[in-house]
Design an enzyme around this catalytic site. Sequence first.
Site, PDB file in Angstrom:
ATOM      1  N   ARG A 103      27.591  23.180  63.488  1.00 44.09           N
ATOM      2  CA  ARG A 103      27.434  23.270  64.733  1.00 44.09           C
ATOM      3  C   ARG A 103      26.660  21.925  65.171  1.00 44.09           C
ATOM      4  O   ARG A 103      27.102  20.963  66.035  1.00 44.09           O
ATOM      5  CB  ARG A 103      26.112  24.372  65.182  1.00 44.09           C
ATOM      6  CG  ARG A 103      27.129  25.468  65.452  1.00 44.09           C
ATOM      7  CD  ARG A 103      25.805  26.750  65.231  1.00 44.09           C
ATOM      8  NE  ARG A 103      25.743  26.811  63.890  1.00 44.09           N
ATOM      9  CZ  ARG A 103      26.736  27.673  63.017  1.00 44.09           C
ATOM     10  NH1 ARG A 103      27.640  28.296  63.644  1.00 44.09           N
ATOM     11  NH2 ARG A 103      26.680  27.469  61.738  1.00 44.09           N
ATOM     12  N   THR A 104      25.728  21.330  64.223  1.00 45.31           N
ATOM     13  CA  THR A 104      24.903  20.318  64.726  1.00 45.31           C
ATOM     14  C   THR A 104      26.079  18.838  64.697  1.00 45.31           C
ATOM     15  O   THR A 104      26.226  18.449  65.513  1.00 45.31           O
ATOM     16  CB  THR A 104      23.670  20.081  63.878  1.00 45.31           C
ATOM     17  OG1 THR A 104      23.013  21.138  63.874  1.00 45.31           O
ATOM     18  CG2 THR A 104      22.769  18.933  64.420  1.00 45.31           C
ATOM     19  N   LYS A 120      25.788   4.576  43.913  1.00 40.14           N
ATOM     20  CA  LYS A 120      25.795   3.270  42.814  1.00 40.14           C
ATOM     21  C   LYS A 120      24.404   2.805  42.838  1.00 40.14           C
ATOM     22  O   LYS A 120      23.965   1.939  42.085  1.00 40.14           O
ATOM     23  CB  LYS A 120      26.652   2.256  43.475  1.00 40.14           C
ATOM     24  CG  LYS A 120      27.977   2.412  43.684  1.00 40.14           C
ATOM     25  CD  LYS A 120      28.755   1.311  44.383  1.00 40.14           C
ATOM     26  CE  LYS A 120      29.861   1.589  45.171  1.00 40.14           C
ATOM     27  NZ  LYS A 120      30.324   0.582  45.832  1.00 40.14           N
ATOM     28  N   ARG A 126      20.417  14.202  58.835  1.00 34.53           N
ATOM     29  CA  ARG A 126      20.057  15.641  58.268  1.00 34.53           C
ATOM     30  C   ARG A 126      19.915  15.445  56.802  1.00 34.53           C
ATOM     31  O   ARG A 126      20.682  14.652  56.195  1.00 34.53           O
ATOM     32  CB  ARG A 126      21.144  16.657  58.589  1.00 34.53           C
ATOM     33  CG  ARG A 126      20.628  17.996  57.921  1.00 34.53           C
ATOM     34  CD  ARG A 126      21.796  19.049  58.236  1.00 34.53           C
ATOM     35  NE  ARG A 126      21.409  19.630  59.686  1.00 34.53           N
ATOM     36  CZ  ARG A 126      22.010  20.866  59.893  1.00 34.53           C
ATOM     37  NH1 ARG A 126      22.809  21.811  59.495  1.00 34.53           N
ATOM     38  NH2 ARG A 126      21.699  21.275  61.197  1.00 34.53           N
ATOM     39  N   HIS A 139      13.642  21.131  63.730  1.00 31.46           N
ATOM     40  CA  HIS A 139      15.326  20.852  64.032  1.00 31.46           C
ATOM     41  C   HIS A 139      14.935  20.717  65.886  1.00 31.46           C
ATOM     42  O   HIS A 139      15.446  21.851  66.157  1.00 31.46           O
ATOM     43  CB  HIS A 139      15.916  22.260  63.528  1.00 31.46           C
ATOM     44  CG  HIS A 139      17.560  21.980  63.745  1.00 31.46           C
ATOM     45  ND1 HIS A 139      17.939  21.017  64.448  1.00 31.46           N
ATOM     46  CD2 HIS A 139      18.617  22.608  63.367  1.00 31.46           C
ATOM     47  CE1 HIS A 139      19.585  20.847  64.385  1.00 31.46           C
ATOM     48  NE2 HIS A 139      19.728  22.119  63.789  1.00 31.46           N
TER      49      HIS A 139
END
Length: 298
Positions: free
Chosen positions: A46-47, A75, A96, A124
């Site tokens: 969803r986000t 790396k 996120r 959130h």
Amino acid sequence: MISIRDLSRPDIEEILDLAEIMSKTKRLEVAHDKLATLFFFEPSTRTRLSFEAAMYRLGGHCLSIHDVRSTSLEKGESLSDTFRVLDSYGDVLLIRHSDPSVVRLAADVAVNPVINAGSGADEHPTQALIDAYTIKKSFGRLDGLNFCIFGDLKYSRAARSLLLLLSKFKTKVYLVAPPGLEMERAITERAGQIPLEKGELREIIGELDVLYVTRLQKERFPSIEEYEKYKGSYRITLDSLKGCKESLIVIHPLPRVDELDKNIDSTPHAMYFQQAALGISLRMALLVLTLGLEERIG
Ligand code: CP
């Protein structure tokens, strides 16, 4: 846009009002020269996709990373160098990550705005704004409503952000969690200006306007053995809603696992799929405000 703590009640009201304006349009060419960079270190349906859809509907574009192994972090590049470079490519950075300090690091190094798309078990904030928008669409207000936030309140970042948001309104909130999964005291104390109650769901169901359900956050438990202790320990069924108000709404940030019976989906109480859909208008509003596009709306 890192924490609900940073938003005042008028800020929240402005975002919800703008979301309502955004809901009236499928396409608005105000961000044609803007680029959003999304870096999701954790899974999301969803986000990430609703932010991408929101940017598309505003006429803007996205760069989206959802597999850290495809980046030069593999790396040995540092997160701060990575964020500096990504910040220089776009106009807003959405992050996120499982570690709450990472989104703050991004905000420290970036010149452009940073939006928290979910930071560990901490916050959130954009989900809480969607929850508030869903509630306002249902009742026309947040003040004067009775809430129960139910489930794994120890690890649910969405539940924490919602409680912090509700504490800015005149609400009554019951927190109901399995023993051991209660919300952290620092958060409940922070939200302490509203009446916070504990209780059994069956004793309070008749009082509630909003029942917020959240899943066990399996990925946050310290071990699979600890998670197994709680697995299946709670479930909302049609029986759990007996005696509720006709106007009760059940919301859930999704995804759900087994904590919310699918038989509730066809009742007038189920609002969780509309809630997910409202995420696009809400995130359009957030992008307009963070990118400073209000004047282009007219
Ligand atoms: N509610 C929510 O954050 O859903 P996703 O994890 O699918 O983005």
